[in-house]
Design an enzyme around this catalytic site. Structure first.
Site, PDB file in Angstrom:
ATOM      1  CD  GLU C  79      -1.336  -0.104   3.663  1.00 55.30           C
ATOM      2  OE1 GLU C  79      -1.623  -1.213   4.134  1.00 55.30           O
ATOM      3  OE2 GLU C  79      -1.844   0.956   4.019  1.00 55.30           O
ATOM      4  CB  CYS C 111      -1.712  -5.361   6.768  1.00 55.61           C
ATOM      5  SG  CYS C 111      -1.426  -3.699   7.394  1.00 55.61           S
ATOM      6  CG  HIS C 235      -1.293  -8.196  10.282  1.00 49.74           C
ATOM      7  ND1 HIS C 235      -0.181  -7.702   9.647  1.00 49.74           N
ATOM      8  CD2 HIS C 235      -2.030  -7.115  10.668  1.00 49.74           C
ATOM      9  CE1 HIS C 235      -0.232  -6.378   9.639  1.00 49.74           C
ATOM     10  NE2 HIS C 235      -1.342  -6.002  10.260  1.00 49.74           N
TER      11      HIS C 235
END
Lengths: 131, 386, 346
Positions: C79, C111, C235
């Site tokens: 991103e 993400c 994550h």
């Protein structure tokens, strides 16, 4: 900044491609048409060694246009493993850390950009060997 | 081949000529040289200039200056060899007269660097090097010299103080030169305490940014009655080249173009470095002056700096060098620089050098370089009546 | 989701820039109290998502020991695209020598853009459309000054090369499961330099709900429980979230620790889960089973089950381990950080 001029050099700069004389084995960077050593016109593209040693260096403090945002930066004359010499910035290294004979390896970085809206030029720089 | 004489010389002060254009400066220096020569009509024009394209967006300088001097329709051409443009243009002018193709030629150099901001000037200067693999790294011309200086100090165990003698000598000589950009004295301490420009090169080891023009009139030596001055002739004029990229030189500390041009010039003039009474060297950055002293044959490899430190090249020394301040202190307006050297040598050989006069100077040598030694012009002048 | 033919990782590479900013530096400037991590990696003035992707990709090619021309697809999940329009993937492809017979594109899913690329690669390889495919997650993450994100937004990435399972496969994939809903917990509008987020809304309905959904879905499909996995990578937007979600799902601390690099690196957005997986592969042994679950705001989670093969233990570990990048660092202060990340008007 000229897009075709950048584009024309992309593979040589991204992948560190030089040329070798088929007659005498001399290696050159950048590529050339005629061997400087023996005059042969029979040269072939070769991938250069990505490791080398610093032969000498400087720290540029008053850079040319388009390089201002990167200053100060180290520029070194580097002898690669295959004997070719290359001029390159040395990054990930403080001016106090760089030294003659320092082992360096090729990395991939931004070199300059054509303002906020133009193209970004990428290419080789060198850094102290990571491992 | 005809023997060529330097019949007239002239120049402007080197400096920040905010109100004056490329043409203004060129015309002033040219008219002085023409007047000094007593020549009524020139039949060829060589304009030496490195960077009017990037600096002024002006090309076609041969026509521009022929028009400005109102000498149309004589042939006119611009000669460009980076900061060796002046020395190389002189060489071309000498060839034209020597061959008989031209009789009286004006060789004028001009550069106007202050029309641009310093980073733009740095970008312009580095145009003397390979754009795709040298300029591309972001290195400056001073940076390339700095790479050589570090290597030099390391290999020959030379102290910065010894190299710093060169700018000190230049400034000493420039102090009495009304045409110099920086007519003041300096000291080793001041040089070494000046800001780092590109490590290990300090600001006061570098020639600055300035505007200027210098011109000479050349003609066949046997028709020199037109001039009132003692006759100065060209004993030899040689130009040599080396690889553009430092990376392709077996030993970056040997300036092969300087060696090549010097060897040829000495051979043609049947002279050796010992015969040179006044010397002009291309010390765009002090280390380049040091290397030049060596490759011109005035010092062994590694001994150029100690030669300067010994006093041998000071005004009172054995080989007075850069007697009007050299590139460092007289100034280095690129395309004009090589012609300033010729103008100054001519003054010395004629005995018109005023406070800076080297007594009895008979042979003068000017060395002018483009890039980091990729082009070198060596011109040897001689006073004929001594 | 299972592939028709079994696909595995044949090479991987990581890259983390050298600069580190201690979170205490940020607190010093903005007065924030918490310390969601210790320090974060910051790209240098000449680094961006593309240079990070290239570094990681080169290490992956070296470790795989393959001819880069055999890579038929390259996807860069990020991103932090240096160009809004013009793919990062083409630059990576050119830099590693995979051009011109290669398809390339950039992925964006906050993400989890990197694991999205995993699934695409798996499909292409399994179907026989390409021999090898490369998925990269790399970011120079954005965080508005003083925002909670600024304490964690970091720079780094990792690249993985996929091929059909064989004796050179480092780890093969047993299955994947994606859990996706429209949950706007974090976003960045076009032409805005910094993202915005819903603060605590990013937790329960977003990060936790989606990861739990994906992991439970995957374990259900494969018939596994947490005890069947030797390692788990989640994550890592901060230190707390992955530890908490591991607890919620029943994974012990020992299983997540080797892949938990966020305290020393920060949240490298699309690089986060991938760097965690690379760290685990650096230490895992043949036979080990690894759970990987990414999270992308907006929102979704991709979960994978991998089994490590014998090939992992040969000389394929020559190239720098993630720990080498973690330990290679220079500390910078907030002012230099502000300069490097373009937070100073010039």
């Amino acid at each position: 900044m000229s897009v075709p001029r950048y584009w024309r050099e992309i593979k040589y700069r991204y992948r560190l491609l030089g040329c070798m004389c088929k007659e005498c084995g001399s290696v050159f960077f950048p590529r050339r048409h005629i061997c400087l050593k023996c005059g042969s016109r029979d040269l072939e593209e070769v991938k250069l060694s990505e490791r080398g040693r610093v032969v000498s260096y400087t720290v540029v403090r008053n850079p040319p246009k388009e390089y201002e945002k990167y200053a100060p930066y180290i520029v070194a004359l580097i002898e690669l493993g295959d004997g070719a010499r290359i001029l390159s910035q040395v990054v990930d290294c403080e001016p106090e850390e760089v030294h003659l004979g320092m082992e360096v390896e090729a990395t991939f970085r931004r070199v300059r950009e054509d303002g906020p809206s133009g193209i970004i030029e990428y290419g080789y720089k060198f850094r102290p060997v990571i491992s | 081949m005809r023997k060529v004489a330097v019949l007239g010389v002239g120049c402007t002060k080197v400096g920040e000529h905010w109100k004056r254009s490329l043409r203004d400066l060129f015309v002033e220096a040219s008219l002085r040289a023409i007047e000094d020569s007593g020549v009524e009509e020139i039949d060829g024009l060589y304009v030496s200039n490195m960077a009017s394209g990037p600096l002024q967006h002006q090309e076609h300088l041969g026509a521009v200056m022929a028009d400005a001097l109102a000498v149309n329709p004589i042939p006119a051409v611009r000669v460009e060899a980076a900061s060796a443009s002046g020395g190389v243009a002189f060489h071309e002018g000498v060839k034209a007269v020597a061959s008989g193709m031209s009789d009286f030629v004006l060789v004028g150099g001009v550069e106007k660097m202050t029309d641009r901001l310093p980073p733009e000037v740095a970008s312009t200067l580095i145009m003397s090097e390979d754009q795709e693999y040298t300029a591309y790294t972001g290195v400056t011309n001073i940076g390339l010299s700095a790479i050589l200086k570090r290597l030099y100090m390391d290999r020959f165990d030379v102290k910065p103080e010894e190299i710093a003698m060169l700018p000190v000598i230049d400034h000493e000589n420039a102090a009495s030169n009304p045409y110099a950009q920086y007519p003041f004295k300096t000291s080793i301490e001041r040089v070494l305490n000046s800001p780092m420009e590109a490590d290990p090169v300090h600001l006061l080891e570098c020639s600055g940014i300035g505007d200027g023009a210098a011109a000479v009139v050349l003609g066949p030596a046997n028709e020199s009655e037109t001039s009132d001055h003692p006759l100065v002739t060209v004993s030899a004029s040689a130009v040599a080249t080396d690889t553009l990229n430092l990376t392709n030189r077996e030993d970056p500390l040997t300036l092969r173009a300087v060696r090549g041009a010097a060897e040829e010039a000495y051979a043609r003039a049947k002279l050796t470095p010992r015969d040179v009474d006044v010397l002009e060297i291309h010390d765009e950055v002090s280390i380049l002056g040091v290397l030049s002293l060596e490759d011109l044959g005035f010092a062994e490899k590694g001994k150029g700096a100690s030669l300067a430190a010994s006093g041998a090249i000071s005004l009172s020394g054995e080989t007075p060098t850069n007697t009007f301040g050299g590139l460092k202190a007289r100034g280095n307006p690129l395309g004009a620089t090589g012609l300033y050297q010729i103008v100054e040598l001519t003054w010395q050989l004629r005995g018109e050098a005023g406070k800076n006069q080297v007594d009895g100077a008979e042979v003068g040598l000017a060395q002018n370089m483009g890039g980091v030694g990729s082009t070198c012009a060596v011109n040897i002048l001689r006073r004929e009546d001594l | 989701m299972k592939t028709a033919k079994t696909v595995g990782i044949v090479g991987y590479g990581a890259y983390i820039p050298r600069n580190r900013l201690k979170v205490s530096e940020i607190s010093h400037v903005w007065g924030g109290g918490g310390a969601p991590i210790q320090e974060k990696a910051v790209a240098d003035i000449d680094e961006d998502a593309v240079t990070i992707a290239v570094e990681a990709a080169r290490y992956a090619v070296k470790r795989a020991g393959i001819d880069p021309r055999e890579i038929g697809a390259i996807y860069v999940g990020t991103e932090s695209k240096p160009y809004a329009v013009k793919p990062c993937g083409t630059i990576v492809a050119e830099a590693i020598g995979a051009t011109p017979c290669v398809t390339a594109a950039d992925y964006e899913f906050a993400c989890k853009a990197g694991t999205e690329a995993f699934q695409t690669c798996m499909g292409l390889v399994s179907s026989g459309m390409v021999k090898y495919a490369m998925a990269i997650g790399a970011d120079t993450a954005q965080g508005r000054p003083a925002d909670a994100l600024e304490y964690t937004a970091a720079c780094g990435g990792a690249a993985f090369i996929f091929g059909l399972k064989n004796h050179r496969t480092l780890a093969y994939i047993e299955g994947s499961y994606s859990y996706t809903t429209d949950t706007p917990d974090f976003w960045r509008r076009s032409r805005e330099p910094y993202p915005r987020h819903g603060s605590r809304f990013t937790g329960t309905p977003a990060y936790f709900h989606h990861i739990v959904g994906a992991v439970k879905g995957l374990m259900g499909e494969l018939g596994y429980g947490p005890e069947d996995f030797d390692y788990a990578v989640f994550h890592q937007p901060n230190t707390k979230f992955p530890i908490k979600v591991a607890k919620m799902l029943g994974f012990p601390m020992d299983a997540i620790k080797p892949g938990l690099i966020v305290p020393f690196v920060g949240n490298t957005y699309a690089g986060s889960t991938l760097l965690g997986l690379a760290s685990v592969l650096d230490v895992a042994n043949p036979g080990d089973r690894i759970l990987v679950a990414s999270y992308g705001s907006g929102a979704g989670s991709d979960a994978f089950s991998l089994v490590v093969q014998d090939a992992i233990s040969n000389d394929r570990r020559l190239d720098p381990a993630v720990s080498i990048f973690i330990n290679r660092k220079r500390y910078i202060d907030y002012s230099l950080y502000a300069r490097l990340r373009g937070k100073i008007l010039t």
